[in-house]
Design a protein around this motif. Structure first.
Motif, mmCIF file in Angstrom:
data_model
loop_
_atom_site.group_PDB
_atom_site.id
_atom_site.type_symbol
_atom_site.label_atom_id
_atom_site.label_comp_id
_atom_site.label_asym_id
_atom_site.label_seq_id
_atom_site.Cartn_x
_atom_site.Cartn_y
_atom_site.Cartn_z
ATOM 1 N N GLY A 24 31.139 24.774 36.050
ATOM 2 C CA GLY A 24 31.862 24.017 37.055
ATOM 3 C C GLY A 24 32.634 24.922 37.986
ATOM 4 O O GLY A 24 32.434 26.140 38.026
ATOM 5 N N ASN A 25 33.551 24.320 38.751
ATOM 6 C CA ASN A 25 34.396 25.096 39.657
ATOM 7 C C ASN A 25 35.354 26.001 38.890
ATOM 8 O O ASN A 25 35.766 27.045 39.393
ATOM 9 C CB ASN A 25 35.187 24.164 40.565
ATOM 10 N N PHE A 26 35.697 25.606 37.678
ATOM 11 C CA PHE A 26 36.663 26.367 36.902
ATOM 12 C C PHE A 26 36.131 26.741 35.521
ATOM 13 O O PHE A 26 36.308 27.856 35.056
ATOM 14 C CB PHE A 26 37.958 25.563 36.762
ATOM 15 N N LEU A 27 35.447 25.813 34.850
ATOM 16 C CA LEU A 27 35.025 26.038 33.480
ATOM 17 C C LEU A 27 33.561 26.480 33.399
ATOM 18 O O LEU A 27 32.708 25.997 34.142
ATOM 19 C CB LEU A 27 35.196 24.762 32.650
ATOM 20 N N HIS A 28 33.311 27.407 32.471
ATOM 21 C CA HIS A 28 31.955 27.844 32.144
ATOM 22 C C HIS A 28 31.805 27.689 30.634
ATOM 23 O O HIS A 28 32.426 28.430 29.860
ATOM 24 C CB HIS A 28 31.747 29.290 32.571
ATOM 25 N N HIS A 49 35.831 32.858 29.741
ATOM 26 C CA HIS A 49 36.996 32.976 30.624
ATOM 27 C C HIS A 49 37.138 34.424 31.101
ATOM 28 O O HIS A 49 36.954 35.355 30.310
ATOM 29 C CB HIS A 49 38.262 32.546 29.878
ATOM 30 N N PRO A 50 37.477 34.648 32.370
ATOM 31 C CA PRO A 50 37.576 36.018 32.887
ATOM 32 C C PRO A 50 38.833 36.758 32.457
ATOM 33 O O PRO A 50 38.972 37.954 32.709
ATOM 34 C CB PRO A 50 37.559 35.820 34.408
ATOM 35 N N ILE A 121 41.647 30.462 20.403
ATOM 36 C CA ILE A 121 40.596 31.269 19.790
ATOM 37 C C ILE A 121 39.451 30.440 19.212
ATOM 38 O O ILE A 121 38.371 30.970 18.954
ATOM 39 C CB ILE A 121 41.168 32.190 18.700
ATOM 40 N N ALA A 122 39.652 29.147 18.998
ATOM 41 C CA ALA A 122 38.596 28.323 18.407
ATOM 42 C C ALA A 122 37.556 27.889 19.427
ATOM 43 O O ALA A 122 36.425 27.566 19.052
ATOM 44 C CB ALA A 122 39.192 27.092 17.735
ATOM 45 N N TYR A 123 37.931 27.861 20.725
ATOM 46 C CA TYR A 123 36.977 27.346 21.712
ATOM 47 C C TYR A 123 37.010 28.070 23.052
ATOM 48 O O TYR A 123 36.506 27.568 24.049
ATOM 49 C CB TYR A 123 37.195 25.841 21.939
ATOM 50 N N SER A 124 37.574 29.262 23.114
ATOM 51 C CA SER A 124 37.539 30.049 24.343
ATOM 52 C C SER A 124 37.749 31.517 24.011
ATOM 53 O O SER A 124 38.433 31.851 23.038
ATOM 54 C CB SER A 124 38.616 29.582 25.316
ATOM 55 N N ASP A 125 37.171 32.398 24.857
ATOM 56 C CA ASP A 125 37.390 33.835 24.692
ATOM 57 C C ASP A 125 38.513 34.336 25.590
ATOM 58 O O ASP A 125 38.666 35.547 25.779
ATOM 59 C CB ASP A 125 36.094 34.616 24.957
ATOM 60 N N GLU A 126 39.325 33.422 26.119
ATOM 61 C CA GLU A 126 40.406 33.809 27.031
ATOM 62 C C GLU A 126 41.415 34.727 26.348
ATOM 63 O O GLU A 126 41.836 34.483 25.208
ATOM 64 C CB GLU A 126 41.145 32.577 27.547
ATOM 65 N N VAL A 127 41.801 35.793 27.053
ATOM 66 C CA VAL A 127 42.880 36.685 26.630
ATOM 67 C C VAL A 127 43.864 36.796 27.789
ATOM 68 O O VAL A 127 43.463 36.988 28.944
ATOM 69 C CB VAL A 127 42.344 38.079 26.243
#
Length: 206
Positions: A24-28, A49-50, A121-127
């Motif tokens: 989407g525009n924000f979510l991958h 997530h970048p 941590i359960a549903y995104s690799d965002e740091v």
């Protein structure tokens, strides 16, 4: 207790294939098929997530810079530290400088990298990289189109009380408050560096 860097190969899962579910525009969002440690199979759905930054801005009088912003998934206004995601090819400090200026109007004389947190941590690799900023000078905000937020200041004691009472539940702000408290107590140290020139602010995602 084992050290976090010890071998944990018996716990690791291995990616076999990936299916894209949403861009989407924000979510991958993707679904990975993985091989479990015992050889079994499973699927893992998560958000790519970048990366992002959060800024703990310290005013000369000891107060901190905070924001109130309506978060649609939560259906409420949240109290948060300034934060935002990395643009493509953008460095962490450059992003922190940009987000602080765009959202609050403040620029900082000195910056210190504190640490990192992984909020989901359960549903995104965002740091999220945690930055501290001091020697703040107030200028003009540069909010994105469609971005609405209020900037205010509070004492660290007020912020800690809001975290304890449940008024603040945003994970990054809870971690930032904890980090600030430990720095103030002298238990955790920061290495301060003069701020590099701020790059021209460009478009940034919410």
């Amino acid at each position: 207790m084992n050290h976090p860097q010890d071998d944990h190969s018996h716990l690791r899962e291995t990616a076999v294939s990936r299916t894209e579910l949403l861009r989407g525009n924000f979510l991958h969002v993707v679904r990975d098929h993985v091989r479990m440690p015992d050889g079994g199979a499973a699927t893992r759905e998560f958000v790519l997530h970048p990366g992002a930054v959060m800024v703990v801005g310290l005013l000369d009088d000891g107060r901190v810079v905070l924001e109130r912003q309506y978060r649609y998934p939560m259906q409420t206004v949240m109290v948060e530290f300034p934060a935002g995601k990395l643009d493509a090819g953008e460095g962490s400090l450059a992003c922190a400088q940009r987000e602080l200026l765009e959202e609050t109007g403040y620029s900082a004389r000195e910056w210190a990298f504190a640490g990192r947190l992984a909020p989901t941590i359960a549903y995104s690799d965002e740091v999220i990289d945690i930055w501290f900023a001091r020697g703040l000078t107030l200028g003009e905000r540069r909010l994105d189109d469609g971005e609405f937020l209020d900037v205010f200041t509070a004492t660290p004691a007020e912020l800690h009380a809001w975290c304890f009472s449940g008024e603040v539940i945003d994970s990054k702000t809870l971690v930032g408050s904890m980090w600030l408290q430990n720095v103030q107590r002298g238990e955790w140290s920061l290495t301060w560096n003069a701020a590099p020139p701020v790059a021209d602010a460009g478009e940034s995602a919410p």
